[in-house]
Design a protein around this motif. Structure first.
Motif, PDB file in Angstrom:
ATOM      1  N   ARG A 155       0.810  -1.221   0.000  1.00 24.87           N
ATOM      2  CA  ARG A 155       0.000   0.000   0.000  1.00 24.87           C
ATOM      3  C   ARG A 155       0.844   1.271   0.000  1.00 24.87           C
ATOM      4  NH1 ARG A 155      -4.503  -0.427   4.494  1.00 24.87           N
ATOM      5  NH2 ARG A 155      -2.718  -0.908   5.810  1.00 24.87           N
ATOM      6  N   ALA A 157       1.453   3.034  -2.615  1.00 24.13           N
ATOM      7  CA  ALA A 157       0.820   4.000  -3.513  1.00 24.13           C
ATOM      8  C   ALA A 157      -0.372   4.675  -2.856  1.00 24.13           C
ATOM      9  CB  ALA A 157       0.395   3.308  -4.808  1.00 24.13           C
ATOM     10  N   SER A 158      -1.164   3.903  -2.096  1.00 24.14           N
ATOM     11  CA  SER A 158      -2.365   4.475  -1.477  1.00 24.14           C
ATOM     12  C   SER A 158      -2.058   5.180  -0.159  1.00 24.14           C
ATOM     13  CB  SER A 158      -3.412   3.384  -1.261  1.00 24.14           C
ATOM     14  OG  SER A 158      -2.898   2.363  -0.409  1.00 24.14           O
ATOM     15  N   LYS A 160       0.685   7.162   0.922  1.00 26.96           N
ATOM     16  CA  LYS A 160       1.925   7.833   0.565  1.00 26.96           C
ATOM     17  C   LYS A 160       2.657   8.324   1.805  1.00 26.96           C
ATOM     18  CE  LYS A 160       0.072   9.359  -3.879  1.00 26.96           C
ATOM     19  NZ  LYS A 160      -0.254  10.516  -4.739  1.00 26.96           N
ATOM     20  N   HIS A 179       5.825   9.941  -3.950  1.00 27.27           N
ATOM     21  CA  HIS A 179       4.851   9.421  -4.908  1.00 27.27           C
ATOM     22  C   HIS A 179       5.444   8.212  -5.627  1.00 27.27           C
ATOM     23  CE1 HIS A 179       2.438  13.063  -4.414  1.00 27.27           C
ATOM     24  NE2 HIS A 179       3.574  13.745  -4.509  1.00 27.27           N
ATOM     25  N   LEU A 180       4.740   7.127  -5.572  1.00 28.18           N
ATOM     26  CA  LEU A 180       5.168   5.911  -6.270  1.00 28.18           C
ATOM     27  C   LEU A 180       4.775   6.030  -7.731  1.00 28.18           C
ATOM     28  CD1 LEU A 180       6.400   3.048  -5.728  1.00 28.18           C
ATOM     29  CD2 LEU A 180       4.051   2.216  -5.635  1.00 28.18           C
ATOM     30  N   SER A 183       3.205  11.716  -9.194  1.00 32.21           N
ATOM     31  CA  SER A 183       1.908  12.163  -8.678  1.00 32.21           C
ATOM     32  C   SER A 183       0.801  12.032  -9.707  1.00 32.21           C
ATOM     33  CB  SER A 183       2.017  13.620  -8.223  1.00 32.21           C
ATOM     34  OG  SER A 183       2.394  14.450  -9.304  1.00 32.21           O
ATOM     35  N   GLY A 185       0.541   9.715 -12.027  1.00 36.38           N
ATOM     36  CA  GLY A 185       0.189   8.317 -12.259  1.00 36.38           C
ATOM     37  C   GLY A 185       0.403   7.838 -13.671  1.00 36.38           C
ATOM     38  N   ASP A 188       6.376   5.865 -14.876  1.00 35.16           N
ATOM     39  CA  ASP A 188       6.952   4.882 -13.953  1.00 35.16           C
ATOM     40  C   ASP A 188       8.006   5.494 -13.041  1.00 35.16           C
ATOM     41  OD1 ASP A 188       5.374   2.880 -14.933  1.00 35.16           O
ATOM     42  OD2 ASP A 188       6.845   2.223 -16.426  1.00 35.16           O
ATOM     43  N   HIS A 190       9.554   7.476 -10.069  1.00 31.09           N
ATOM     44  CA  HIS A 190       9.111   7.937  -8.757  1.00 31.09           C
ATOM     45  C   HIS A 190       9.418   9.431  -8.615  1.00 31.09           C
ATOM     46  CE1 HIS A 190       8.675   3.736  -8.016  1.00 31.09           C
ATOM     47  NE2 HIS A 190       9.975   3.509  -7.974  1.00 31.09           N
TER      48      HIS A 190
END
Length: 747
Positions: A155, A157-158, A160, A179-180, A183, A185, A188, A190
């Motif tokens: 988790r 990504a969810s 942060k 941010h994975l 931000s 999305g 790829d 980071h």
């Protein structure tokens, strides 16, 4: 019960006192002098020796002995994180010196003070927080907030990771977010964003892309926040840095550092370089920032006397070989030593001994005491030859070898030194090439990483190898080498199996078999073979010449000095690795003939950019209509072929025409001189040499295309017979007769 070493009492420097409870029994303590404060930034050093350093308190008795009633004094110890303190000076042989300096104050509280006050956290899951100290912005960037931890394995990504300098629910002096995959999305890569929040609204937010960053398998995470009087500075994982402007008046409103998201905190809190001092009451104090750079604060220094393994104190400084020395040396004895008694008049060494292991040593370098291995000497009256050595010479005698060398003489500490007389000429004689046991007499001790070499004369190589030269390197007191000591230099003879073309080359031919027949030493040093590329190919000569223009097809391969067959080419010279060149196909650089797209003919080939048109490439042209063909052959196909000289065999392609006789006329006769030349209306034939057509035609017979669109002789041409003369020869002169064995009959 405590045990102490009993030495001859050390000679403590002026102002220093021997602290007898110290277990080494030879440590004296004192304070920095006023002169040292003004000239020595380290506070604890001497121009005469290397035995001074800042004091490190090991117990309460030591603290009580060294504390200064007049004020704080620096002691040994530095920090990179406020709860972890370590010695700055290496003390590998001291008694009871820890890797981490624990709390040594009488209150036993100084290392936990910040944690107890809420300025540090350790081993906590998020959400987590600790107090913020605004004084870090006055430290000249020597202090900062440090957060060490690991990312959550799920988790990310969810949830942060977020770090905030918290003022109130809607106000953050700083907000940092990881941010994975960015931000937005859609990438790829980071990233992290850095900004502030005022009354719930973002300010000065910036996104920093973490190019090439891959979250490590250990999930390790580091974040540092420092500040000056106008900017907050954030560094992520020691590589990516961003700055955020701020109003210094808001610092006092920041109450804590908050951490949320998918993180586990190993350690968080105030961080930076620190130093230790000792208060007059014996309490150890932690200092940070500019406090550690106070030039007027003295230091407690310890003087640890150096002794020999026989218990005598070393005397520093001393002069050895006309050079002043301030610590133990290993010169000439190859083990640290020092003088224990110096002549009072001239300072010469009268007595000496080997230093114990914790004494300082000037430029300690490991050495190889034993001589390195050598290849075998050549047997007398054989084809073998002796090598050249980098550390001795070899001279041939009648029945022995003279090995000799000039090297620097080993000196003894108590000997008088004469800088003009420091070498010895040494020689030994060897009659048995398998016995060089006394070669150590020629040897001069070599230091760490020194290399010795042995090389064969030109035209010789170490037996059963390709080595002309071999080496040995002094490593950690012994010799590392990769040659066999039984090897000897022998004449160069290359392998009888000669090199062949590389896999990606056209095969070439050579004259090795011919050379073997004509020369018994065909594969000895500098002998050469001739290699030739096949028809339609040339020698590849990269970056040197245009192969298409110069068309070099022949090259030499030489038996070289390292017993390798090596092409005699400028770019493959000795000692580089011999690589056989390629024979590459000649290309037709001009494109093949194009034809008009009129529906009567087409070309069965498509030009592909970048693809070559090598020798023997065939381009097919074909008439599309039945009964049509090319006038010169009557066939409905014709070829354009790339020749060995890089040109096409034809420069024009005929137009297709309707054939009066659609089928081909019969083939011609076989044999030398026989021919068939196609024509649209008649095809010309000729018999082989010495023959004529049976109908009497000579030299040609024509097969005609008849009005019914078939050939006069559709299956085969008229047969041939031997030529003969049918007319009578001239009359014979008087007294002669005519002899005509094969006279044709009247029939």
């Amino acid at each position: 019960m405590d045990f102490y070493c009993l030495w001859t009492p050390p000679s403590c420097p002026d102002g220093y006192a021997l602290y007898k409870p110290e277990k080494d029994g030879r440590t004296c303590y004192g304070l920095t002098t006023d002169e040292q404060l003004s000239t020595d930034e380290n506070h604890c050093s001497s121009t005469d020796h290397k035995l001074l350093r800042k004091a490190l308190p090991k117990d309460l008795f030591t603290i009580d002995a060294i504390r200064n009633i007049d004020g704080d004094v620096f002691i040994e110890g530095e920090s990179i994180f406020e709860s972890f303190w370590a010695p700055k000076v290496e003390r590998p042989y001291d008694f009871n010196v820890p890797e981490e300096i624990k709390d040594s104050s009488p209150e036993r509280s100084w290392t936990d003070a910040l944690k107890s006050a809420g300025f540090e956290i350790e081993n906590q899951a998020t959400p987590a927080h600790f107090k913020f100290d605004p004084s870090i912005c006055e430290s000249g960037l020597t202090q900062h907030i440090g957060i060490f931890g690991v990312f959550g394995s799920r988790r990310l990504a969810s949830k942060k990771p977020v770090v905030k300098l918290f003022i109130s629910e809607d106000n953050y002096l700083l907000k940092w977010v990881f941010h994975l995959g960015s931000s937005s999305g859609n990438n790829d890569t980071h990233s992290f964003t850095l900004g502030a929040v005022k009354d719930g609204m973002k300010e000065n937010e910036e996104e920093i892309w973490l190019e090439d960053y891959v979250i490590p398998s250990s999930l390790e995470f580091e974040l540092f926040i420092s500040c000056d009087d106008s900017n907050l500075i954030v560094n992520f994982n020691g590589k990516w840095t961003a700055e955020l402007p701020y109003n210094a008046t808001n610092l006092k409103d920041v109450s804590e550092v908050q951490i949320v998201g998918s993180l586990n905190i190993l350690k968080g809190g105030l961080s930076g370089m620190g130093c230790l001092s000792l208060a007059p009451n014996g309490r150890v104090l932690a200092n940070f920032g500019t406090t550690c750079m106070e030039e007027t604060k003295k230091s407690v220094c310890e003087y640890q006397a150096c002794y020999t393994d026989e218990g005598f104190e070393c005397r520093f400084p001393f002069e050895y070989k006309e050079v002043e020395r301030k610590a133990c040396i290993q010169d000439d004895l190859f083990k640290p030593w020092c003088p224990t008694k110096l002549n009072e008049e001239d300072g010469s060494i009268e007595e000496w001994g080997y230093c114990i292991e914790d004494c300082p040593v000037e430029d300690f370098i490991p050495v190889c005491l034993d001589p390195p291995p050598i290849p075998r000497l050549a047997k007398f009256k054989t084809v073998e030859d002796n090598f050249n050595s980098s550390w001795f010479q070899i001279e041939n005698k009648t029945s022995s070898y003279r090995l000799y060398n000039t090297h620097i003489r080993l000196h003894y500490p108590t000997w008088p030194f004469d800088a003009n007389n420091i070498t010895d000429n040494v020689e030994i004689f060897v009659a048995d090439v398998n016995d060089v046991s006394n070669i150590s007499r020629l040897y001069e001790v070599q230091e760490e990483n020194d290399t010795v070499s042995y090389s064969c004369q030109i035209g010789y190589v170490l037996k059963d190898s390709h080595d002309i030269e071999v080496t040995a390197v002094c490593k950690n007191g012994s010799w590392e080498y990769n040659f066999n000591e039984t090897l000897v230099c022998v004449p160069v003879y290359c392998d009888e199996i000669v090199p062949i073309a590389p896999n990606d080359s056209m095969s070439y031919v050579h004259n090795a078999e011919e050379r073997k027949i004509n020369d018994t030493d065909w594969n000895s040093y500098l002998k050469e073979l001739t290699y030739t590329c096949p028809e339609g190919s040339v020698l590849e000569y990269p970056n040197v010449t245009d192969e298409q223009v110069n068309q070099i097809t022949e090259f030499q391969v030489r038996c070289d000095a390292d017993r390798h067959w090596r092409p005699v080419l400028d770019h493959i010279q000795f000692p580089f690795t011999p690589i056989m060149p390629r024979c590459i196909a000649i290309n037709c650089t001009d494109p093949p003939i194009d034809i008009e797209s009129n529906g009567l003919a087409f070309r069965k080939w498509t030009e592909e950019e970048g693809n070559p048109r090598p020798y023997a490439t065939k381009i097919v042209y074909q008439c599309t209509r039945e009964g049509w063909g090319y006038p010169s052959s009557g066939l409905n196909t014709t070829l354009s072929v790339c020749l060995a000289d890089g040109t096409w065999n034809t420069t024009t392609i005929e137009s297709c025409v309707k054939l009066d006789c659609p089928s081909q006329p019969p083939p011609g006769h076989e044999g030398p001189g026989a021919e068939r030349v196609y024509g649209l209306y008649q095809t010309r034939y000729r018999c082989k040499n010495g023959y004529m057509f049976s109908n009497g035609d000579f030299p040609y017979w024509y097969n005609k295309c008849l009005p019914n669109r078939v050939w006069e002789q559709p299956d085969q041409p008229i047969s041939c017979m031997k030529r003969r003369c049918t007319d009578a020869p001239p009359d014979a002169p008087l007294a002669h007769e005519i002899i005509w064995p094969h006279r044709p009959s009247d029939n």
